[in-house]
Scaffold this motif. Sequence first.
Motif, PDB file in Angstrom:
ATOM      1  N   ASN A 148       0.795  -1.223   0.000  1.00 30.45           N
ATOM      2  CA  ASN A 148       0.000   0.000   0.000  1.00 30.45           C
ATOM      3  C   ASN A 148       0.828   1.274   0.000  1.00 30.45           C
ATOM      4  O   ASN A 148       0.279   2.357  -0.239  1.00 30.45           O
ATOM      5  N   ALA A 149       2.121   1.159   0.273  1.00 32.09           N
ATOM      6  CA  ALA A 149       2.969   2.354   0.271  1.00 32.09           C
ATOM      7  C   ALA A 149       3.064   2.922  -1.144  1.00 32.09           C
ATOM      8  O   ALA A 149       3.073   2.186  -2.133  1.00 32.09           O
ATOM      9  N   ASN A 150       3.091   4.265  -1.244  1.00 32.46           N
ATOM     10  CA  ASN A 150       3.206   4.915  -2.545  1.00 32.46           C
ATOM     11  C   ASN A 150       4.534   4.549  -3.225  1.00 32.46           C
ATOM     12  O   ASN A 150       5.592   4.622  -2.596  1.00 32.46           O
ATOM     13  N   TRP A 151       4.482   4.190  -4.509  1.00 34.61           N
ATOM     14  CA  TRP A 151       5.715   3.890  -5.226  1.00 34.61           C
ATOM     15  C   TRP A 151       6.332   5.156  -5.816  1.00 34.61           C
ATOM     16  O   TRP A 151       7.473   5.157  -6.277  1.00 34.61           O
ATOM     17  N   LYS A 152       5.539   6.280  -5.741  1.00 39.26           N
ATOM     18  CA  LYS A 152       6.063   7.590  -6.134  1.00 39.26           C
ATOM     19  C   LYS A 152       5.332   8.650  -5.308  1.00 39.26           C
ATOM     20  O   LYS A 152       4.294   8.385  -4.692  1.00 39.26           O
ATOM     21  N   ASP A 153       5.870   9.867  -5.286  1.00 39.36           N
ATOM     22  CA  ASP A 153       5.240  10.938  -4.518  1.00 39.36           C
ATOM     23  C   ASP A 153       3.827  11.205  -5.033  1.00 39.36           C
ATOM     24  O   ASP A 153       3.572  11.124  -6.251  1.00 39.36           O
ATOM     25  N   GLY A 154       2.912  11.493  -4.103  1.00 36.88           N
ATOM     26  CA  GLY A 154       1.531  11.780  -4.484  1.00 36.88           C
ATOM     27  C   GLY A 154       0.848  12.635  -3.422  1.00 36.88           C
ATOM     28  O   GLY A 154       1.510  13.212  -2.536  1.00 36.88           O
ATOM     29  N   TYR A 155      -0.464  12.705  -3.488  1.00 34.08           N
ATOM     30  CA  TYR A 155      -1.239  13.520  -2.548  1.00 34.08           C
ATOM     31  C   TYR A 155      -2.455  12.729  -2.078  1.00 34.08           C
ATOM     32  O   TYR A 155      -3.067  11.983  -2.854  1.00 34.08           O
ATOM     33  N   TRP A 156      -2.801  12.942  -0.789  1.00 31.76           N
ATOM     34  CA  TRP A 156      -3.979  12.267  -0.240  1.00 31.76           C
ATOM     35  C   TRP A 156      -5.222  12.989  -0.731  1.00 31.76           C
ATOM     36  O   TRP A 156      -5.348  14.213  -0.618  1.00 31.76           O
ATOM     37  N   SER A 157      -6.131  12.221  -1.309  1.00 32.65           N
ATOM     38  CA  SER A 157      -7.309  12.821  -1.948  1.00 32.65           C
ATOM     39  C   SER A 157      -8.243  13.501  -0.951  1.00 32.65           C
ATOM     40  O   SER A 157      -9.026  14.385  -1.315  1.00 32.65           O
ATOM     41  N   VAL A 158      -8.180  13.119   0.329  1.00 29.83           N
ATOM     42  CA  VAL A 158      -9.109  13.673   1.323  1.00 29.83           C
ATOM     43  C   VAL A 158      -8.736  15.097   1.697  1.00 29.83           C
ATOM     44  O   VAL A 158      -9.572  16.016   1.692  1.00 29.83           O
ATOM     45  N   THR A 159      -7.466  15.340   2.013  1.00 29.25           N
ATOM     46  CA  THR A 159      -7.030  16.654   2.487  1.00 29.25           C
ATOM     47  C   THR A 159      -6.072  17.342   1.522  1.00 29.25           C
ATOM     48  O   THR A 159      -5.750  18.509   1.722  1.00 29.25           O
ATOM     49  N   GLY A 160      -5.611  16.608   0.512  1.00 27.19           N
ATOM     50  CA  GLY A 160      -4.622  17.191  -0.396  1.00 27.19           C
ATOM     51  C   GLY A 160      -3.219  17.182   0.188  1.00 27.19           C
ATOM     52  O   GLY A 160      -2.293  17.777  -0.372  1.00 27.19           O
ATOM     53  N   GLU A 161      -3.061  16.487   1.288  1.00 30.06           N
ATOM     54  CA  GLU A 161      -1.752  16.421   1.945  1.00 30.06           C
ATOM     55  C   GLU A 161      -0.784  15.600   1.084  1.00 30.06           C
ATOM     56  O   GLU A 161      -1.152  14.582   0.510  1.00 30.06           O
TER      57      GLU A 161
END
Length: 281
Positions: free
Chosen positions: A34-47
């Motif tokens: 489940n860990a991100n394989w590349k940088d991204g953003y959480w869809s709930v807060t945009g974090e």
Amino acid sequence: MSDEGFIIIQRRIENWQWWGNIYAMAIWLYIIENANWKDGYWSVTGEKVERGCFITSKQRIAEELNISRNTVDRWLKQFEKCGQITCHVTGKYTRINVVNYGKYQAYESVRGQVIEQETEQETEQETEQETEQETEHNRTKKQSNKETKEQYKKDMVKSAPAGAEIVDAVDLWFKEFWSLYPKKVGKKPAEQKFKKCCKSEKDYAQIMSALRSQIEAKFSHTDMQYIPNPLTWLNQERYKDETIVSTKKNYQERMRELYEQNRNNEDSYVDPFDLSAKQRD
């Protein structure tokens, strides 16, 4: 969670201290998957969620793995204690970061290892194939030589007069060698060795040429006891020795030459080797 892509599980995980513990393995694989394989953003807060991180909750992990929340909490603390992850817990979510994620999921590094292993395997397979091909080639060559010899014998039998004795070329070669060699000792072992050394007409020519040269240069004026046995001569490959034919003339021959030269100049010269001659005043 996306069902696309892949994760890397290295074989050395079998050396992990919790290998074999179904809860530890299940939770750890869940984290890696489940860990991100590349940088991204959480869809709930945009974090922002960096590579190797993901946002979840302990309850969600427990539900998806069908284990108790306390088990999840205990193993997350254990992983964090051992430095495998870091956890940031809030009232709304748990942020999990895999320490050294790049080390576990370094695709290019692992890909390089895979390519290297594949190359080594291909090289080993090619070497085995080449060895098999060489072996097959040698086997075919031997079979071809055998068939050629057998065909040669058949042709000899067809062309020979009725009742004639059919003899291989190497047998004739040895007969010539034996008749020429000055010391007749150990004929049977010498013949066996001769046939091993004399595999072609070129070998035969080399042996006979060397023997004739050595007879002329050494054997003809050597006591029989100092001449090597034929088997010894062949075993030591003396036919490969460099033979130097001596051009040194003995004293008597030199004196004879001088006498001939002087006699042409002076008719009165007396041959010192002619005892019947009378010296002149």
